[in-house]
Write a protein that holds these residues in place. Structure first.
Motif: not given
Length: 195
Positions: A42-48
């Motif tokens: 999987f991939s995901i955009l994470m803040p910080g």
């Protein structure tokens, strides 16, 4: 099957508390980073700034958890490998049970605001939102980590996905309904599961 359901309930509770254990020491940053897990597909955009914890081996369940904090909001994604494969026809029931467990574990008289089924790359997923006052045990655990959420209404949005003996969950927990609608929604939508 009852044993597997009890194991999965523990999985959710462990992941929930793991979110707060890790996130309290994660510095915030305003830029999103693409997190890609080769093992979890999987991939995901994470803040910080992302903090990774590699495993809570409990009852044969292995977890990898990635967490960030943005303002007072906690963003987390967890990939779990379960001890045995769950039959496809049983997965919807297991997902419903985990949603119920999340509500009962995290909130005092929690309310399920929304829920929808999603199928992504062969994963059976539930996208759901819960809200309520945090439970006493959750408040205590969060206080130990330096976060102050007493007497605040919290929102949780999760995308919980299962396939065979794998589970992936993206979660945002926030006191802000605006954060939930904007950044939380884009965070959940950015989860990309692969075969």
């Amino acid at each position: 099957m009852d044993l597997l359901i009890n194991i999965l309930k523990r999985f959710w509770i462990i992941n929930c508390f793991g979110i707060f254990v890790l996130s309290a020491c994660t510095p915030a940053s305003s830029q999103e980073k693409l997190l890609t897990s080769k093992e979890g597909n999987f991939s995901i955009l994470m803040p910080g700034t992302i903090l990774e914890e590699v495993s809570y081996p409990t009852k044969g369940i292995n977890n990898r958890n990635w967490t960030t904090i943005k303002s007072a909001s906690i963003y987390s994604v967890t990939h779990s490998t379960l001890p045995k494969e769950i039959a496809p026809q049983r997965i919807p029931k297991v997902l419903q049970l985990l949603i119920k467990t999340a509500n009962q574990t995290n909130f005092i008289q929690g309310k399920q605001v929304s829920q929808s089924s999603v199928n992504q790359s062969g994963y059976n997923c539930q996208d759901f939102t819960l809200m309520g006052k945090p439970s006493t045990s959750l408040q205590e655990e969060i206080k130990k980590k330096g976060l102050n959420i007493n007497n605040k209404l919290l929102y949780q949005r999760s995308l919980l996905c299962m396939k065979k003996n794998y589970a992936v969950e993206a979660v945002i927990i926030t006191p802000s309904s605006e954060e939930l609608k904007t950044n939380g929604a884009s965070f959940i939508k950015s989860l990309n599961l692969k075969l």
